[in-house]
Scaffold this active site. Sequence first.
Site, PDB file in Angstrom:
ATOM      1  N   LEU A  34       0.839  -1.196   0.000  1.00  0.00           N
ATOM      2  CA  LEU A  34       0.000   0.000   0.000  1.00  0.00           C
ATOM      3  C   LEU A  34       0.876   1.249   0.000  1.00  0.00           C
ATOM      4  O   LEU A  34       1.850   1.332   0.743  1.00  0.00           O
ATOM      5  CB  LEU A  34      -0.916   0.012   1.232  1.00  0.00           C
ATOM      6  CG  LEU A  34      -1.875  -1.182   1.368  1.00  0.00           C
ATOM      7  CD1 LEU A  34      -2.792  -0.967   2.563  1.00  0.00           C
ATOM      8  CD2 LEU A  34      -2.679  -1.401   0.099  1.00  0.00           C
ATOM      9  N   GLY A  66       2.837  -5.515   7.665  1.00  0.00           N
ATOM     10  CA  GLY A  66       1.975  -4.430   8.109  1.00  0.00           C
ATOM     11  C   GLY A  66       1.004  -3.996   7.031  1.00  0.00           C
ATOM     12  O   GLY A  66      -0.211  -4.073   7.189  1.00  0.00           O
ATOM     13  N   ASP A  67       1.540  -3.526   5.877  1.00  0.00           N
ATOM     14  CA  ASP A  67       0.664  -3.113   4.780  1.00  0.00           C
ATOM     15  C   ASP A  67       1.066  -3.830   3.499  1.00  0.00           C
ATOM     16  O   ASP A  67       0.976  -3.289   2.412  1.00  0.00           O
ATOM     17  CB  ASP A  67       0.710  -1.588   4.603  1.00  0.00           C
ATOM     18  CG  ASP A  67       2.124  -1.089   4.295  1.00  0.00           C
ATOM     19  OD1 ASP A  67       3.091  -1.864   4.496  1.00  0.00           O
ATOM     20  OD2 ASP A  67       2.271   0.064   3.863  1.00  0.00           O
ATOM     21  N   GLU A  68       1.542  -5.060   3.654  1.00  0.00           N
ATOM     22  CA  GLU A  68       1.960  -5.860   2.497  1.00  0.00           C
ATOM     23  C   GLU A  68       1.031  -7.051   2.339  1.00  0.00           C
ATOM     24  O   GLU A  68       0.676  -7.707   3.319  1.00  0.00           O
ATOM     25  CB  GLU A  68       3.373  -6.409   2.724  1.00  0.00           C
ATOM     26  CG  GLU A  68       4.473  -5.432   2.440  1.00  0.00           C
ATOM     27  CD  GLU A  68       5.801  -6.104   2.740  1.00  0.00           C
ATOM     28  OE1 GLU A  68       6.166  -7.039   2.013  1.00  0.00           O
ATOM     29  OE2 GLU A  68       6.431  -5.703   3.728  1.00  0.00           O
TER      30      GLU A  68
END
Lengths: 344, 195
Positions: free
Chosen positions: A197, A238-240
């Site tokens: 993201l 985390g945002d992967e």
Amino acid sequence: MTYAFSPTVLDVLCPMHLTLDAGGVITHVGPTTQKLRPDLTLVGREFLETFQVMRPRGITTLDQLWETRHIKLHLEMKGNPPARLKGILVTDSTGAAIVNLSFGISILDGVRDYALTNADFAATDLAIEMLYLVEAKSAAMEASRKLNLRLQGAKIAAEEQAFTDTLTGLKNRRELDQVLERLLAANVRFAVMHIDLDYFKAVNDSLGHAAGDHVLRVVAKAMIEETRATDTVARVGGDEFTVILPEVGEIDVLERIGRRIIDRIKVPIPFNGHQCEISASIGTVWIQNSKSATRETVMEDADIALYASKNEGRARQTFYSPELRKTANNAAPIKGRGGIKSQA
Amino acid sequence: MHGLINHSFQSFMRDSYGERAWLEVAARAGITPPSFEAMLSYDDAITPAVLNAMALVLRRSSDEVMEDIGTYLVTHPNTEAVRRLLRFGGMNFEDFLYSLDDLPDRARMAVSDLRLPAIELHSHEAGRYSLICESPIAGFGHLMMGVLRVMADDYGTLAVLDLEQSETGRETVQIQLIETDYSNGRVFDLGARAS
């Protein structure tokens, strides 16, 4: 009505008592009272010199002591070790008194300090039952505590072994690795999309973790909706995110799915009066012959393709090719704008 | 059956014959995972299955195994709490025998869902007693024989024990006290902290 009982009767009924004459001098001690000070001759000593009245406070004279009749007394027997006792004092018509004593809640220390046995308590005294209960309950509590520890350990182990990311409900890295290993072993065509993201950190930093969590859940839902039922969507950091797409025959399929994901994630996500604007960068590996590929090389290739997408301005999909490795090595770090707009 | 009972069977096997012997018993009785939690409850059918498996593995009758379990419960350091809690029952062996009537209630006070088999003491003349055991587990009388033999020693009492089995499966331990001051017995320190 009067009863004429010898002192031995009191020794049986309340073995931890003592009797005083009208002058406050000890005239007789019960067998258990004597056990508190085995080497001391208590008879003939003054009560107030042998015991200190802790409650009620300020009892120092005989008259004051006599006034405490029928009130629960907190006493401390002087000497070593100091014995904290409960007591009650009654007087008769001649002015003589009986003081009955008990350990109260310090019964456990009492039996240990003075090596008391069942015989030292009146047959009707619940002290032994109390000791039994303390010991039985402690054993039961200890067994329960150990069970709780084991259950706690089992819970942690189960969580570690689980295949689901608890925040988003997507698969986690463990499940992803297993699916990947299975496909590699089967030597079939499949694709891996590594999705990161953009500007997510800005959302988290400015609006807090609750906003970040909300965004992750919305994104997860979008990814599930924009992929096929046979695809595996996993949150791997985390945002992967990583999507595994089995049985991909044409690159068009990957382009379409990647485009749909990017378009969906571009849509601002409202949270508490703010619009969280993020986007998605994708690196995709299409494996048509997995003979030489391993889990590590596949993920590394997807990483390199993702890095290229980030480097070329984000919100795009890049397909892995060996040439990307060269550019990846001398690319500049990525800079970008934040992703929050206030709805003011 | 309460886990404490199943767990004590497991401890008996492990402490007396080793982990491997217990694992063999657990495998034969179909216990997976091969361990009982003392503070959970288990299906009633499991306990006799474990007892049968122990008898098979040890090549002994289940009655003999039950008596050994009784002995184990009041002698092994790992189950010292059992001996201590029983000793709270009385100052001498006769007191202790009478306290057995309260045993199920005492057990329930400590662990509210623990239901011990009902036992009833009858006293006859000349130091004779009979302890009637009504238990869903066959051989509970034998287990009590093991316990009583050790506890008599513990109190320094010489007693002869015998087991009668009625046709309905009711087991009665016949107790004949020979000498109550036979030996010094073992010390019971009221204030000792259970380890």
